[in-house]
Motif scaffolding. Structure first.
Motif, short mmCIF file in Angstrom:
data_model
loop_
_atom_site.label_atom_id
_atom_site.label_comp_id
_atom_site.label_asym_id
_atom_site.label_seq_id
_atom_site.Cartn_x
_atom_site.Cartn_y
_atom_site.Cartn_z
N LYS A 10 0.84 -1.20 0.00
CA LYS A 10 0.00 0.00 0.00
C LYS A 10 0.87 1.25 0.00
CE LYS A 10 -3.82 -1.63 2.78
NZ LYS A 10 -4.45 -1.45 4.10
N SER A 13 2.91 1.79 -3.31
CA SER A 13 2.18 2.31 -4.48
C SER A 13 1.79 3.77 -4.25
CB SER A 13 0.97 1.45 -4.79
OG SER A 13 0.15 1.34 -3.68
N ALA A 14 1.46 4.12 -3.02
CA ALA A 14 1.13 5.51 -2.73
C ALA A 14 2.36 6.39 -2.95
CB ALA A 14 0.64 5.65 -1.30
N ALA A 17 2.77 7.08 -6.54
CA ALA A 17 1.81 8.09 -6.94
C ALA A 17 2.33 9.46 -6.54
CB ALA A 17 0.46 7.81 -6.29
N ALA A 20 4.84 10.71 -8.90
CA ALA A 20 4.23 11.17 -10.14
C ALA A 20 3.64 12.56 -9.95
CB ALA A 20 3.15 10.19 -10.57
N GLY A 28 4.22 7.86 -13.51
CA GLY A 28 2.82 7.59 -13.20
C GLY A 28 2.15 6.76 -14.27
N PHE A 29 2.76 6.65 -15.42
CA PHE A 29 2.05 6.01 -16.54
C PHE A 29 2.59 4.65 -16.93
CE2 PHE A 29 1.33 10.53 -16.99
CZ PHE A 29 -0.04 10.54 -16.94
N GLN A 32 2.12 -0.21 -15.71
CA GLN A 32 1.55 -1.49 -16.08
C GLN A 32 2.61 -2.41 -16.69
OE1 GLN A 32 -1.36 -0.18 -18.78
NE2 GLN A 32 -2.05 1.29 -17.24
N GLN A 35 2.02 -5.46 -21.90
CA GLN A 35 0.89 -6.32 -22.23
C GLN A 35 1.29 -7.28 -23.34
OE1 GLN A 35 -2.55 -4.07 -22.78
NE2 GLN A 35 -3.89 -5.83 -23.05
N TRP A 39 -0.80 -11.97 -31.57
CA TRP A 39 -1.32 -11.36 -32.79
C TRP A 39 -1.52 -12.46 -33.81
CZ3 TRP A 39 -2.57 -6.54 -31.73
CH2 TRP A 39 -1.83 -5.83 -30.78
N GLN B 87 -4.32 7.00 -21.87
CA GLN B 87 -4.10 6.41 -20.53
C GLN B 87 -4.71 7.29 -19.45
OE1 GLN B 87 -3.34 3.43 -21.34
NE2 GLN B 87 -1.26 3.04 -20.65
N ASP B 91 -7.06 2.46 -18.69
CA ASP B 91 -5.87 1.62 -18.73
C ASP B 91 -5.97 0.63 -19.88
OD1 ASP B 91 -4.47 2.65 -16.62
OD2 ASP B 91 -5.49 1.40 -15.14
N GLY B 92 -4.87 0.35 -20.52
CA GLY B 92 -4.87 -0.66 -21.57
C GLY B 92 -5.54 -0.22 -22.86
N ILE B 95 -1.56 -0.13 -26.79
CA ILE B 95 -0.44 -1.06 -26.65
C ILE B 95 0.73 -0.46 -27.42
CG2 ILE B 95 0.41 -3.36 -27.20
CD1 ILE B 95 -2.54 -4.29 -27.04
N GLU B 98 6.62 -3.56 -27.92
CA GLU B 98 8.06 -3.41 -27.68
C GLU B 98 8.89 -3.87 -28.87
OE1 GLU B 98 9.72 -5.06 -24.20
OE2 GLU B 98 9.14 -3.35 -22.98
N VAL B 104 -0.64 0.79 -30.93
CA VAL B 104 -1.89 0.15 -31.33
C VAL B 104 -2.99 0.46 -30.31
CG1 VAL B 104 -2.97 -2.02 -32.00
CG2 VAL B 104 -0.52 -1.72 -32.33
N LYS B 108 -10.62 -0.92 -25.74
CA LYS B 108 -10.89 -0.17 -24.50
C LYS B 108 -10.95 1.34 -24.72
CE LYS B 108 -8.91 -3.59 -21.40
NZ LYS B 108 -7.76 -3.90 -20.56
N ILE B 141 -0.01 -4.72 -37.21
CA ILE B 141 0.78 -5.43 -36.20
C ILE B 141 0.63 -6.94 -36.30
CG2 ILE B 141 -1.07 -5.03 -34.49
CD1 ILE B 141 2.60 -5.00 -33.55
N LYS B 228 -3.69 14.07 -16.71
CA LYS B 228 -2.52 13.20 -16.70
C LYS B 228 -1.84 13.24 -15.35
CE LYS B 228 0.87 13.39 -19.60
NZ LYS B 228 1.82 14.02 -20.50
N ALA B 232 -4.44 9.73 -13.26
CA ALA B 232 -3.80 8.43 -13.43
C ALA B 232 -3.08 7.97 -12.15
CB ALA B 232 -2.86 8.45 -14.62
N PRO B 233 -2.27 8.84 -11.50
CA PRO B 233 -1.66 8.40 -10.24
C PRO B 233 -2.70 8.10 -9.18
CG PRO B 233 -0.60 10.38 -11.07
CD PRO B 233 -1.82 10.16 -11.90
N ASN B 236 -3.79 4.74 -9.54
CA ASN B 236 -2.80 3.78 -9.05
C ASN B 236 -2.90 3.63 -7.54
OD1 ASN B 236 -1.81 3.16 -11.53
ND2 ASN B 236 -0.24 4.75 -11.49
N VAL B 237 -3.12 4.73 -6.85
CA VAL B 237 -3.27 4.68 -5.40
C VAL B 237 -4.48 3.81 -5.04
CG1 VAL B 237 -3.74 6.03 -3.32
CG2 VAL B 237 -2.21 6.93 -5.08
N GLY B 240 -3.72 0.26 -5.51
CA GLY B 240 -2.85 -0.21 -4.44
C GLY B 240 -3.64 -0.52 -3.18
#
Lengths: 193, 244
Positions: A10, A13-14, A17, A20, A28-29, A32, A35, A39, B87, B91-92, B95, B98, B104, B108, B141, B228, B232-233, B236-237, B240
Protein backbone atom coordinates in the motif's frame (compact mmCIF):
# COMPACT_ATOMS: atom_id res chain seq x y z
CA UNK A 1 4.91 -0.31 14.40
CA UNK A 2 4.53 -3.67 12.82
CA UNK A 3 4.62 -3.59 9.02
CA UNK A 4 2.88 -6.40 7.16
CA UNK A 5 3.55 -7.19 3.52
CA UNK A 6 0.15 -5.75 2.68
CA UNK A 7 0.91 -2.45 4.31
CA UNK A 8 4.22 -2.31 2.54
CA UNK A 9 2.54 -2.68 -0.84
CA UNK A 10 0.00 0.00 0.00
CA UNK A 11 2.66 2.43 1.04
CA UNK A 12 4.93 1.77 -1.91
CA UNK A 13 2.18 2.31 -4.48
CA UNK A 14 1.13 5.51 -2.73
CA UNK A 15 4.75 6.63 -2.78
CA UNK A 16 4.95 6.02 -6.51
CA UNK A 17 1.81 8.09 -6.94
CA UNK A 18 3.43 10.82 -4.89
CA UNK A 19 6.45 10.78 -7.12
CA UNK A 20 4.23 11.17 -10.14
CA UNK A 21 2.37 14.05 -8.52
CA UNK A 22 5.69 15.64 -7.77
CA UNK A 23 6.14 16.30 -11.47
CA UNK A 24 7.87 13.13 -12.64
CA UNK A 25 4.97 12.31 -14.92
CA UNK A 26 6.28 9.32 -16.83
CA UNK A 27 6.53 7.23 -13.69
CA UNK A 28 2.82 7.59 -13.20
CA UNK A 29 2.05 6.01 -16.54
CA UNK A 30 4.44 3.21 -17.22
CA UNK A 31 3.34 1.22 -14.20
CA UNK A 32 1.55 -1.49 -16.08
CA UNK A 33 3.40 -4.61 -17.07
CA UNK A 34 4.04 -4.95 -20.76
CA UNK A 35 0.89 -6.32 -22.23
CA UNK A 36 1.55 -9.54 -24.04
CA UNK A 37 -0.81 -10.11 -26.87
CA UNK A 38 -0.99 -12.94 -29.36
CA UNK A 39 -1.32 -11.36 -32.79
CA UNK A 40 -3.06 -13.94 -34.92
CA UNK A 41 -3.17 -13.60 -38.69
CA UNK A 42 -6.77 -13.66 -39.85
CA UNK A 43 -5.74 -15.51 -43.00
CA UNK A 44 -3.79 -18.12 -41.01
CA UNK A 45 -5.79 -21.19 -42.04
CA UNK A 46 -7.25 -19.85 -45.27
CA UNK A 47 -6.90 -21.68 -48.56
CA UNK A 48 -4.75 -19.72 -51.02
CA UNK A 49 -5.70 -19.70 -54.71
CA UNK A 50 -3.76 -17.77 -57.35
CA UNK A 51 -5.80 -15.78 -59.86
CA UNK A 52 -5.41 -12.91 -62.32
CA UNK A 53 -6.86 -9.46 -61.80
CA UNK A 54 -9.86 -8.96 -64.08
CA UNK A 55 -9.45 -5.25 -64.71
CA UNK A 56 -6.78 -3.82 -67.00
CA UNK A 57 -4.41 -5.34 -69.55
CA UNK A 58 -1.46 -5.58 -67.13
CA UNK A 59 -2.81 -8.85 -65.71
CA UNK A 60 -1.49 -8.71 -62.15
CA UNK A 61 -1.41 -11.88 -60.06
CA UNK A 62 -3.65 -12.00 -57.00
CA UNK A 63 -3.88 -14.54 -54.20
CA UNK A 64 -7.39 -15.23 -53.10
CA UNK A 65 -7.76 -16.32 -49.46
CA UNK A 66 -10.79 -18.53 -48.87
CA UNK A 67 -12.09 -19.55 -45.48
CA UNK A 68 -11.96 -23.32 -45.19
CA UNK A 69 -15.19 -23.67 -43.24
CA UNK A 70 -17.50 -21.20 -44.99
CA UNK A 71 -15.89 -21.46 -48.44
CA UNK A 72 -16.13 -17.67 -48.70
CA UNK A 73 -13.43 -15.29 -49.87
CA UNK A 74 -12.06 -13.48 -46.82
CA UNK A 75 -9.13 -11.58 -48.28
CA UNK A 76 -7.27 -10.91 -51.53
CA UNK A 77 -3.80 -9.53 -52.02
CA UNK A 78 -1.09 -9.23 -54.66
CA UNK A 79 0.81 -12.43 -55.51
CA UNK A 80 4.43 -11.82 -54.50
CA UNK A 81 5.62 -14.67 -56.76
CA UNK A 82 3.87 -13.34 -59.85
CA UNK A 83 6.36 -12.09 -62.48
CA UNK A 84 4.19 -9.19 -63.57
CA UNK A 85 3.38 -7.38 -60.34
CA UNK A 86 5.55 -9.05 -57.67
CA UNK A 87 2.81 -8.54 -55.07
CA UNK A 88 1.90 -4.97 -55.95
CA UNK A 89 -1.58 -3.83 -57.00
CA UNK A 90 -3.36 -0.57 -57.80
CA UNK A 91 -6.48 0.64 -56.03
CA UNK A 92 -8.78 -1.39 -58.28
CA UNK A 93 -6.78 -4.60 -57.92
CA UNK A 94 -6.50 -4.03 -54.18
CA UNK A 95 -10.29 -3.96 -54.03
CA UNK A 96 -10.62 -7.30 -55.88
CA UNK A 97 -12.09 -8.82 -52.72
CA UNK A 98 -15.29 -6.95 -53.49
CA UNK A 99 -15.78 -8.82 -56.75
CA UNK A 100 -16.81 -11.75 -54.56
CA UNK A 101 -18.12 -9.93 -51.51
CA UNK A 102 -20.14 -6.80 -52.05
CA UNK A 103 -23.84 -6.50 -51.37
CA UNK A 104 -24.11 -3.75 -53.98
CA UNK A 105 -22.84 -6.02 -56.73
CA UNK A 106 -25.32 -6.43 -59.59
CA UNK A 107 -26.10 -10.09 -60.19
CA UNK A 108 -28.90 -9.80 -62.76
CA UNK A 109 -29.24 -8.18 -66.16
CA UNK A 110 -30.65 -4.68 -65.77
CA UNK A 111 -32.09 -2.95 -68.80
CA UNK A 112 -33.05 0.67 -69.26
CA UNK A 113 -35.10 1.21 -72.39
CA UNK A 114 -34.49 4.35 -74.49
CA UNK A 115 -35.99 7.42 -72.76
CA UNK A 116 -36.99 5.35 -69.75
CA UNK A 117 -36.05 6.53 -66.26
CA UNK A 118 -35.99 3.13 -64.59
CA UNK A 119 -34.13 -0.16 -64.76
CA UNK A 120 -35.96 -3.41 -65.37
CA UNK A 121 -34.71 -6.94 -64.71
CA UNK A 122 -34.21 -9.09 -67.78
CA UNK A 123 -32.99 -12.61 -68.44
CA UNK A 124 -29.62 -13.38 -70.03
CA UNK A 125 -31.41 -15.06 -72.96
CA UNK A 126 -33.31 -11.89 -73.68
CA UNK A 127 -30.21 -9.69 -73.31
CA UNK A 128 -27.96 -11.70 -75.61
CA UNK A 129 -30.62 -11.98 -78.31
CA UNK A 130 -31.34 -8.27 -78.03
CA UNK A 131 -27.64 -7.36 -78.36
CA UNK A 132 -27.28 -9.63 -81.41
CA UNK A 133 -30.40 -8.11 -82.97
CA UNK A 134 -29.13 -4.56 -82.53
CA UNK A 135 -25.61 -5.31 -83.71
CA UNK A 136 -27.06 -6.87 -86.85
CA UNK A 137 -29.35 -3.87 -87.44
CA UNK A 138 -26.49 -1.34 -87.01
CA UNK A 139 -24.19 -3.37 -89.15
CA UNK A 140 -26.69 -3.74 -92.01
CA UNK A 141 -27.55 -0.04 -91.84
CA UNK A 142 -23.96 1.17 -92.02
CA UNK A 143 -22.46 -1.47 -94.32
CA UNK A 144 -20.53 0.00 -97.26
CA UNK A 145 -19.97 -2.28 -100.24
CA UNK A 146 -18.17 0.25 -102.46
CA UNK A 147 -16.36 3.47 -101.61
CA UNK A 148 -16.62 6.80 -103.45
CA UNK A 149 -14.11 5.63 -106.05
CA UNK A 150 -16.20 2.56 -106.81
CA UNK A 151 -13.72 0.15 -105.17
CA UNK A 152 -15.15 -2.82 -103.30
CA UNK A 153 -14.49 -2.33 -99.55
CA UNK A 154 -17.21 -4.34 -97.78
CA UNK A 155 -16.81 -2.48 -94.52
CA UNK A 156 -19.03 -1.57 -91.58
CA UNK A 157 -18.54 2.09 -90.58
CA UNK A 158 -21.22 2.21 -87.90
CA UNK A 159 -19.63 0.09 -85.14
CA UNK A 160 -16.31 0.31 -83.30
CA UNK A 161 -14.83 -2.04 -80.70
CA UNK A 162 -12.74 -0.85 -77.76
CA UNK A 163 -11.73 -3.03 -74.83
CA UNK A 164 -11.15 -6.73 -74.21
CA UNK A 165 -8.43 -6.16 -71.59
CA UNK A 166 -9.15 -9.30 -69.67
CA UNK A 167 -9.14 -11.58 -72.71
CA UNK A 168 -6.14 -13.77 -73.46
CA UNK A 169 -4.41 -14.01 -76.83
CA UNK A 170 -6.60 -16.80 -78.21
CA UNK A 171 -9.83 -15.21 -77.06
CA UNK A 172 -8.76 -11.93 -78.62
CA UNK A 173 -8.15 -13.70 -81.92
CA UNK A 174 -11.64 -15.19 -82.01
CA UNK A 175 -13.12 -11.85 -81.00
CA UNK A 176 -11.36 -9.86 -83.72
CA UNK A 177 -12.17 -12.56 -86.28
CA UNK A 178 -15.85 -12.09 -85.48
CA UNK A 179 -15.52 -8.29 -85.74
CA UNK A 180 -13.69 -8.47 -89.06
CA UNK A 181 -16.29 -10.91 -90.40
CA UNK A 182 -18.87 -8.21 -89.76
CA UNK A 183 -16.69 -5.71 -91.62
CA UNK A 184 -15.50 -3.60 -88.65
CA UNK A 185 -12.39 -1.52 -89.19
CA UNK A 186 -12.33 0.43 -85.92
CA UNK A 187 -10.90 -2.31 -83.68
CA UNK A 188 -8.82 -1.35 -80.66
CA UNK A 189 -7.45 -3.31 -77.72
CA UNK A 190 -7.38 -1.83 -74.24
CA UNK A 191 -3.68 -2.52 -73.88
CA UNK A 192 -3.00 0.33 -76.32
CA UNK A 193 -5.26 2.89 -74.66
CA UNK B 1 14.46 2.45 -30.16
CA UNK B 2 15.24 -0.26 -32.67
CA UNK B 3 12.02 -1.85 -33.89
CA UNK B 4 10.46 -1.27 -37.30
CA UNK B 5 9.82 1.77 -39.47
CA UNK B 6 8.05 2.88 -42.65
CA UNK B 7 9.64 5.01 -45.34
CA UNK B 8 7.11 6.91 -47.46
CA UNK B 9 9.04 8.19 -50.45
CA UNK B 10 6.58 10.74 -51.87
CA UNK B 11 8.83 11.31 -54.89
CA UNK B 12 7.86 7.84 -56.06
CA UNK B 13 4.14 8.07 -55.30
CA UNK B 14 1.78 8.18 -58.28
CA UNK B 15 -1.28 8.48 -56.05
CA UNK B 16 -2.85 5.28 -57.35
CA UNK B 17 -4.33 4.88 -53.83
CA UNK B 18 -3.60 1.17 -53.77
CA UNK B 19 -2.33 1.61 -50.18
CA UNK B 20 -5.54 3.29 -49.12
CA UNK B 21 -7.65 0.41 -50.43
CA UNK B 22 -5.28 -2.36 -49.29
CA UNK B 23 -5.49 -0.87 -45.79
CA UNK B 24 -9.28 -1.04 -45.86
CA UNK B 25 -9.16 -4.54 -47.29
CA UNK B 26 -6.87 -5.96 -44.60
CA UNK B 27 -8.47 -4.11 -41.70
CA UNK B 28 -11.98 -4.90 -42.98
CA UNK B 29 -12.98 -1.26 -42.93
CA UNK B 30 -15.98 -0.34 -45.05
CA UNK B 31 -16.39 2.58 -47.38
CA UNK B 32 -16.68 6.11 -46.07
CA UNK B 33 -18.82 8.90 -47.50
CA UNK B 34 -17.09 10.47 -50.49
CA UNK B 35 -17.44 14.07 -51.62
CA UNK B 36 -16.16 15.89 -54.67
CA UNK B 37 -14.05 18.75 -53.36
CA UNK B 38 -12.33 19.35 -56.67
CA UNK B 39 -9.50 16.87 -56.09
CA UNK B 40 -9.12 13.12 -56.26
CA UNK B 41 -8.75 13.00 -52.46
CA UNK B 42 -11.58 10.81 -51.25
CA UNK B 43 -12.95 10.27 -48.66
CA UNK B 44 -12.10 13.92 -47.94
CA UNK B 45 -10.36 13.10 -44.65
CA UNK B 46 -9.28 10.21 -42.45
CA UNK B 47 -12.25 8.65 -40.65
CA UNK B 48 -13.22 5.67 -38.52
CA UNK B 49 -13.05 3.48 -41.63
CA UNK B 50 -10.02 5.11 -43.27
CA UNK B 51 -6.67 4.70 -41.52
CA UNK B 52 -4.68 5.62 -44.60
CA UNK B 53 -5.46 8.47 -46.98
CA UNK B 54 -3.63 9.76 -50.03
CA UNK B 55 -3.83 13.55 -49.80
CA UNK B 56 -3.69 15.55 -53.04
CA UNK B 57 -2.60 19.17 -53.23
CA UNK B 58 -2.05 21.47 -56.18
CA UNK B 59 0.06 24.61 -56.19
CA UNK B 60 1.48 27.07 -58.67
CA UNK B 61 5.26 27.27 -58.56
CA UNK B 62 6.97 29.86 -60.74
CA UNK B 63 3.86 29.86 -62.90
CA UNK B 64 3.92 26.09 -63.32
CA UNK B 65 1.45 23.76 -61.66
CA UNK B 66 2.80 21.18 -59.20
CA UNK B 67 0.79 18.29 -57.85
CA UNK B 68 1.83 16.72 -54.56
CA UNK B 69 0.72 13.40 -53.08
CA UNK B 70 0.97 12.58 -49.40
CA UNK B 71 0.00 9.08 -48.28
CA UNK B 72 -1.02 10.13 -44.77
CA UNK B 73 -1.08 7.65 -41.87
CA UNK B 74 -0.12 7.28 -38.20
CA UNK B 75 3.55 8.08 -37.59
CA UNK B 76 3.90 5.55 -34.74
CA UNK B 77 5.81 8.10 -32.65
CA UNK B 78 8.79 6.92 -30.63
CA UNK B 79 7.19 8.72 -27.66
CA UNK B 80 3.50 8.73 -28.57
CA UNK B 81 1.62 11.64 -26.93
CA UNK B 82 -1.72 9.98 -27.74
CA UNK B 83 -0.76 7.15 -25.39
CA UNK B 84 -0.65 9.55 -22.45
CA UNK B 85 -3.90 11.15 -23.59
CA UNK B 86 -5.73 7.81 -23.70
CA UNK B 87 -4.10 6.41 -20.53
CA UNK B 88 -5.49 9.48 -18.75
CA UNK B 89 -8.94 7.99 -19.33
CA UNK B 90 -8.51 4.25 -19.47
CA UNK B 91 -5.87 1.62 -18.73
CA UNK B 92 -4.87 -0.66 -21.57
CA UNK B 93 -6.31 1.59 -24.28
CA UNK B 94 -2.97 1.68 -26.06
CA UNK B 95 -0.44 -1.06 -26.65
CA UNK B 96 3.03 0.26 -27.41
CA UNK B 97 4.50 -2.92 -28.86
CA UNK B 98 8.06 -3.41 -27.68
CA UNK B 99 9.25 -5.55 -30.55
CA UNK B 100 8.09 -3.35 -33.43
CA UNK B 101 7.43 -0.01 -31.76
CA UNK B 102 3.87 -0.02 -33.15
CA UNK B 103 1.35 2.13 -31.32
CA UNK B 104 -1.89 0.15 -31.33
CA UNK B 105 -5.25 1.24 -29.91
CA UNK B 106 -7.44 -1.42 -28.30
CA UNK B 107 -11.20 -1.72 -27.95
CA UNK B 108 -10.89 -0.17 -24.50
CA UNK B 109 -10.62 3.24 -26.16
CA UNK B 110 -14.39 3.11 -26.63
CA UNK B 111 -15.79 6.20 -24.95
CA UNK B 112 -12.50 8.07 -24.66
CA UNK B 113 -13.21 11.55 -26.08
CA UNK B 114 -11.70 11.45 -29.58
CA UNK B 115 -11.22 15.23 -29.66
CA UNK B 116 -8.77 15.02 -26.78
CA UNK B 117 -6.82 12.18 -28.40
CA UNK B 118 -6.82 14.02 -31.71
CA UNK B 119 -5.64 17.21 -30.02
CA UNK B 120 -2.74 15.32 -28.46
CA UNK B 121 -1.58 14.04 -31.87
CA UNK B 122 0.89 16.36 -33.62
CA UNK B 123 -0.19 14.87 -36.95
CA UNK B 124 -3.99 14.91 -36.49
CA UNK B 125 -4.42 11.18 -37.05
CA UNK B 126 -6.82 9.49 -34.54
CA UNK B 127 -10.50 9.24 -35.45
CA UNK B 128 -13.50 7.51 -33.87
CA UNK B 129 -15.66 4.71 -35.23
CA UNK B 130 -19.43 5.09 -35.05
CA UNK B 131 -19.46 3.09 -31.81
CA UNK B 132 -17.02 5.52 -30.17
CA UNK B 133 -13.87 3.37 -30.40
CA UNK B 134 -10.82 5.49 -31.18
CA UNK B 135 -8.95 4.03 -34.14
CA UNK B 136 -6.01 4.59 -36.48
CA UNK B 137 -3.30 2.69 -38.39
CA UNK B 138 -2.14 -0.39 -36.48
CA UNK B 139 1.13 -0.85 -38.44
CA UNK B 140 -0.67 -4.09 -39.45
CA UNK B 141 0.78 -5.43 -36.20
CA UNK B 142 -0.81 -8.85 -36.78
CA UNK B 143 0.87 -9.13 -40.19
CA UNK B 144 4.20 -7.72 -39.04
CA UNK B 145 4.39 -10.02 -36.01
CA UNK B 146 3.81 -12.93 -38.39
CA UNK B 147 6.62 -11.96 -40.74
CA UNK B 148 4.53 -10.15 -43.37
CA UNK B 149 4.76 -6.53 -44.47
CA UNK B 150 1.93 -4.10 -43.74
CA UNK B 151 -0.83 -4.27 -46.39
CA UNK B 152 -0.09 -0.74 -47.68
CA UNK B 153 3.59 -1.63 -48.27
CA UNK B 154 2.91 -5.00 -49.87
CA UNK B 155 0.53 -3.44 -52.38
CA UNK B 156 2.63 -0.42 -53.43
CA UNK B 157 3.57 -0.72 -57.14
CA UNK B 158 6.14 2.11 -57.22
CA UNK B 159 8.28 1.63 -54.12
CA UNK B 160 6.85 4.74 -52.42
CA UNK B 161 5.82 2.65 -49.40
CA UNK B 162 8.67 0.80 -47.70
CA UNK B 163 8.88 -1.11 -44.44
CA UNK B 164 11.69 -2.75 -42.52
CA UNK B 165 13.86 -2.43 -39.45
CA UNK B 166 14.47 1.12 -38.34
CA UNK B 167 18.14 0.94 -39.36
CA UNK B 168 17.28 -0.31 -42.85
CA UNK B 169 14.68 2.37 -43.39
CA UNK B 170 16.93 5.14 -42.07
CA UNK B 171 19.68 4.00 -44.44
CA UNK B 172 17.26 3.84 -47.38
CA UNK B 173 15.87 7.26 -46.44
CA UNK B 174 19.33 8.83 -46.43
CA UNK B 175 20.17 7.17 -49.73
CA UNK B 176 17.01 8.43 -51.40
CA UNK B 177 17.43 11.89 -49.85
CA UNK B 178 20.95 12.15 -51.23
CA UNK B 179 19.71 11.06 -54.66
CA UNK B 180 16.91 13.65 -54.69
CA UNK B 181 18.80 16.60 -53.19
CA UNK B 182 20.40 17.54 -56.50
CA UNK B 183 17.15 17.95 -58.38
CA UNK B 184 15.07 19.07 -55.39
CA UNK B 185 17.10 21.31 -53.02
CA UNK B 186 14.20 21.36 -50.54
CA UNK B 187 14.03 17.55 -50.30
CA UNK B 188 13.85 16.51 -46.64
CA UNK B 189 12.80 13.88 -44.14
CA UNK B 190 9.98 14.87 -41.81
CA UNK B 191 10.70 14.57 -38.06
CA UNK B 192 12.86 11.46 -38.68
CA UNK B 193 14.13 11.19 -35.10
CA UNK B 194 10.68 11.25 -33.49
CA UNK B 195 8.57 8.95 -35.65
CA UNK B 196 8.53 5.51 -37.21
CA UNK B 197 6.78 6.63 -40.39
CA UNK B 198 9.54 8.51 -42.19
CA UNK B 199 8.20 10.82 -44.89
CA UNK B 200 10.53 11.94 -47.65
CA UNK B 201 9.21 15.03 -49.46
CA UNK B 202 10.77 17.05 -52.27
CA UNK B 203 9.44 20.47 -51.28
CA UNK B 204 8.21 22.52 -48.33
CA UNK B 205 6.15 20.02 -46.25
CA UNK B 206 3.40 22.60 -45.67
CA UNK B 207 2.60 22.34 -49.41
CA UNK B 208 1.75 18.65 -48.92
CA UNK B 209 -0.44 18.76 -45.84
CA UNK B 210 -0.85 21.21 -42.92
CA UNK B 211 -0.03 18.42 -40.45
CA UNK B 212 2.84 16.90 -42.42
CA UNK B 213 5.28 17.95 -39.67
CA UNK B 214 4.71 18.29 -35.93
CA UNK B 215 4.97 21.44 -33.93
CA UNK B 216 2.39 23.75 -35.43
CA UNK B 217 0.00 23.59 -32.54
CA UNK B 218 0.39 22.89 -28.82
CA UNK B 219 0.69 19.23 -27.92
CA UNK B 220 -2.00 18.66 -25.33
CA UNK B 221 -4.65 20.82 -23.72
CA UNK B 222 -4.34 22.09 -20.17
CA UNK B 223 -7.32 19.99 -19.14
CA UNK B 224 -5.59 16.88 -20.44
CA UNK B 225 -2.29 17.78 -18.77
CA UNK B 226 -4.08 18.11 -15.43
CA UNK B 227 -5.85 14.84 -15.97
CA UNK B 228 -2.52 13.20 -16.70
CA UNK B 229 -0.96 14.62 -13.56
CA UNK B 230 -3.70 13.79 -11.10
CA UNK B 231 -6.10 11.18 -12.30
CA UNK B 232 -3.80 8.43 -13.43
CA UNK B 233 -1.66 8.40 -10.24
CA UNK B 234 -4.82 8.66 -8.19
CA UNK B 235 -6.06 5.51 -9.88
CA UNK B 236 -2.80 3.78 -9.05
CA UNK B 237 -3.27 4.68 -5.40
CA UNK B 238 -6.80 3.34 -5.47
CA UNK B 239 -5.54 0.17 -7.10
CA UNK B 240 -2.85 -0.21 -4.44
CA UNK B 241 -5.38 0.13 -1.69
CA UNK B 242 -7.71 -2.39 -3.30
CA UNK B 243 -4.85 -4.82 -3.51
CA UNK B 244 -4.45 -4.50 0.26
Amino acid sequence: MKLTRRDFLKISSAATAGLALGGCTTMGFNMQPVQEQAWRLRTQDAKETPTICCYCAVGCGIICHTDNRSGKVIYTEGDADHPINGGALCAKGAAAYQIARNEKRITKVLYRAPYSSRWEEKSWDWAIKEIAKRVKASRDKSFTVKNAKGQVVNRCDGIASVGSAALDNEECWIYQAMLRAMGLVYIEHQARI
Amino acid sequence: MAGMSFLVDTSRCTACRGCQIACKNWNQNGAGMTKNLGTHQNPPDLDGNTFKLVRFSEHLKDGKPVWYFFADQCRHCIEPPCKDAIQGYVDGGVIHDEETGAVVYTEKTKGVPVDEVRASCPYDIPRAKDDGTVVKCTMCIDRVRNGLKPACVKVCPTGAMNFGTRDEMMALAQERLAALKGKFPKAQLLDPDDVRTLYLVTDDPALYHPYAVAGVRPGISRKLALRKLFFAPARNVAKGLRMG
